[in-house]
Design a protein around this motif. Structure first.
Motif, PDB file in Angstrom:
ATOM      1  N   UNK A 168       9.128   9.381  19.868  1.00  0.00           N
ATOM      2  CA  UNK A 168       7.754   8.927  19.702  1.00  0.00           C
ATOM      3  C   UNK A 168       6.717   9.905  20.266  1.00  0.00           C
ATOM      4  N   UNK A 169       7.026  10.520  21.398  1.00  0.00           N
ATOM      5  CA  UNK A 169       6.066  11.438  22.011  1.00  0.00           C
ATOM      6  C   UNK A 169       6.031  12.802  21.341  1.00  0.00           C
ATOM      7  N   UNK A 170       7.080  13.086  20.538  1.00  0.00           N
ATOM      8  CA  UNK A 170       7.179  14.401  19.910  1.00  0.00           C
ATOM      9  C   UNK A 170       6.594  14.435  18.505  1.00  0.00           C
ATOM     10  N   UNK A 171       6.393  13.250  17.899  1.00  0.00           N
ATOM     11  CA  UNK A 171       5.952  13.195  16.507  1.00  0.00           C
ATOM     12  C   UNK A 171       4.730  12.298  16.372  1.00  0.00           C
ATOM     13  N   UNK A 172       4.145  12.315  15.176  1.00  0.00           N
ATOM     14  CA  UNK A 172       2.958  11.503  14.913  1.00  0.00           C
ATOM     15  C   UNK A 172       3.303  10.159  14.268  1.00  0.00           C
ATOM     16  N   UNK A 173       4.369  10.150  13.476  1.00  0.00           N
ATOM     17  CA  UNK A 173       4.745   8.960  12.707  1.00  0.00           C
ATOM     18  C   UNK A 173       6.260   8.782  12.803  1.00  0.00           C
ATOM     19  N   UNK A 174       6.718   7.532  12.888  1.00  0.00           N
ATOM     20  CA  UNK A 174       8.156   7.243  12.866  1.00  0.00           C
ATOM     21  C   UNK A 174       8.443   6.262  11.731  1.00  0.00           C
ATOM     22  N   UNK A 240      -5.189  10.624  15.761  1.00  0.00           N
ATOM     23  CA  UNK A 240      -3.717  10.604  15.703  1.00  0.00           C
ATOM     24  C   UNK A 240      -3.198   9.173  15.521  1.00  0.00           C
ATOM     25  N   UNK A 241      -3.817   8.474  14.578  1.00  0.00           N
ATOM     26  CA  UNK A 241      -3.411   7.096  14.268  1.00  0.00           C
ATOM     27  C   UNK A 241      -3.325   6.893  12.768  1.00  0.00           C
ATOM     28  N   UNK A 242      -2.403   6.005  12.364  1.00  0.00           N
ATOM     29  CA  UNK A 242      -2.365   5.567  10.963  1.00  0.00           C
ATOM     30  C   UNK A 242      -3.444   4.514  10.785  1.00  0.00           C
TER      31      UNK A 242
END
Length: 455
Positions: A168-174, A240-242
């Motif tokens: 989660x801390x390494x990417x923007x979306x999961x 940095x949000x959907x």
């Protein structure tokens, strides 16, 4: 800036290729249009793409499906139970050797030795604007099957939650490719709101516009290539949000017809037939099949599974025979037509009282005409329940192979794995049992026929 990201998704195709050409042409055209607009798109599959009841799939041991996925331009796939437990360890180990896409499964590993090179716990995709999307995945936990096939399967939900927190801390979306079913997807969403989207499958559920739970969007695209899903994410690069996520299902039957669709299907079938049309043994007479009675074929099949398993008695439904065994040369194709099911045998240890109960349950008058769907069954109707090696006398004593059973011992019953899930015989679910893997019914009949018809 707002970035639009498109993810097209399929699930549970089960080697139903009727709409495959038009579906893939549509997706390729859409992706090309989005690329021209500077928008990133991906194509994923959520498992059970193959089904060995399909002649082409069985003849190519699933590798034909991989070639279709390659040509369609898939980016990431996961495995379903049809990939995971209907192939031998060696067959699955090499299934994706030529894959031009990533294969992600976070809860399966080789029980011994190294994992296949294609097996990844996750992948990170990077869009044109350097947005990072982690793709995690897990498959349904058929633990006993995987263990018998020399694979280790871990708890799916805990594996996915662990991977999410790790990434989660390494990417923007999961996003998650879940071949677990709608109930597990809902539980996962409740426990792990850090996942943005769960692409669903396995239970063949249909969610026309997705379903939101705890801030997580769930999808479901039915089965058999009926739908293609299209997820659109709007991602705000500054915050940095959907800011929006929307999923829609496209009815593949309504897509424009593609030239040579029928020829495409015929070519797959002909290739499969050509590969399977090899003599395996020869008979001196025809063995007829019956769906409501015992038959010559059911007698032969009972001998085959009793010899294979070493069991004391046998139980199976007559509906498993889709054709009779021809006189003369018998090919692997003939056996596939008779037994298209991805079904295995299982031996179950039972007491005398339990076998008596099974015998009585098998007389259920509603079963023979039932149109059974799923559980590996690929036939038309259930058919008569057939018992071999056990019966009841007038004094209600159990007979095993003509002799009064010993009340102080247990006996081994060989049956079809579809009966071990508790739907027909609840006591089977918790009894001591052993699955005979990886051979399907047609493989067992092939081996027995090669031996029996030489005697």
């Amino acid at each position: 800036m707002l970035e639009k990201i498109h993810i097209f998704h399929t699930n549970d195709v089960h080697s139903h290729f009727k709409y495959w050409p038009r579906m893939q042409k549509y997706v390729k055209m859409q992706r090309a249009q989005y690329e021209a607009l500077g928008e990133t798109s991906y194509l994923v599959d959520v498992g059970d793409h193959l089904d060995r009841s399909n002649i082409y799939t069985d003849a190519t041991i699933g590798k034909g499906n991989v070639q279709l996925l390659n040509k369609a331009g898939y980016d990431v796939v996961t495995i379903g139970n049809n990939e995971g437990i209907t192939l031998s360890h060696e067959e699955l180990f090499h299934l994706y050797n030529d894959a031009q896409f990533d294969v992600v499964v976070g809860n399966v590993n080789a029980a011994e030795g190294e994992n296949p090179t294609w097996l990844k716990p996750y992948v990170v995709l990077t869009t044109k604007y350097n947005t990072k999307i982690a793709v995690i995945a897990a498959t349904a936990m058929f633990e006993i099957y995987y263990k018998e096939l020399n694979w280790q399967i871990d708890d799916a939900r805990s594996s996915l939650i662990r991977l999410t927190h790790q990434l989660r801390k390494e990417v923007d979306i999961v996003v998650c490719l879940s071949h677990l079913g709608i109930t597990e997807d809902e539980l996962l969403a409740e426990e792990c709101p850090e996942i943005d989207v769960i692409f669903g499958s396995h239970t063949h559920h249909t969610l026309p516009n997705g379903k939101g739970i705890n801030g997580v969007l769930l999808t479901g695209g039915g089965k058999f290539g009926q739908y293609t899903g299209h997820l659109v994410l709007e991602y705000d690069k500054k915050t940095r949000e959907i800011v929006e996520k929307k999923d829609t299902l496209i009815h593949n039957k309504d897509l424009p017809i593609v030239e040579n669709e029928k020829e495409f299907l015929l070519s797959l079938e002909e290739e499969g037939k050509s590969l399977l049309d090899k003599p395996v043994f020869s008979t001196k007479k025809t063995y007829n099949k019956e769906w409501f009675h015992y038959s010559q074929l059911s007698h032969l099949f009972a001998q085959a599974i009793l010899e294979k398993s070493g069991a004391d008695c046998a139980l199976f439904n007559a509906g498993i025979f889709l054709d009779g065994l021809p006189k003369g040369t018998v090919t692997a194709l003939d056996l596939h037509k008779i037994f298209p099911h991805p079904i295995n045998l299982c031996t179950i240890e039972l007491s005398v009282s339990e076998i008596k109960e099974i015998f009585q349950q098998s007389k259920n008058e509603e079963w023979p005409n039932m149109e059974l769907k799923g559980l590996g069954f690929r036939g038309v109707i259930f058919g008569k329940m057939l018992t071999y090696g056990f019966a009841m006398n007038e004094d209600r004593q159990l007979l095993i192979n003509g002799k009064i059973a010993d009340n102080d011992r247990t006996y081994k019953l060989v049956t079809l794995d579809l009966f071990t899930f508790g739907y027909f015989y609840p006591s089977f679910k918790y009894a001591k049992k052993k699955y005979i893997l990886p051979d399907f019914l047609r493989n067992i009949m092939l081996d027995y026929g090669q031996s029996f018809f030489k005697r």
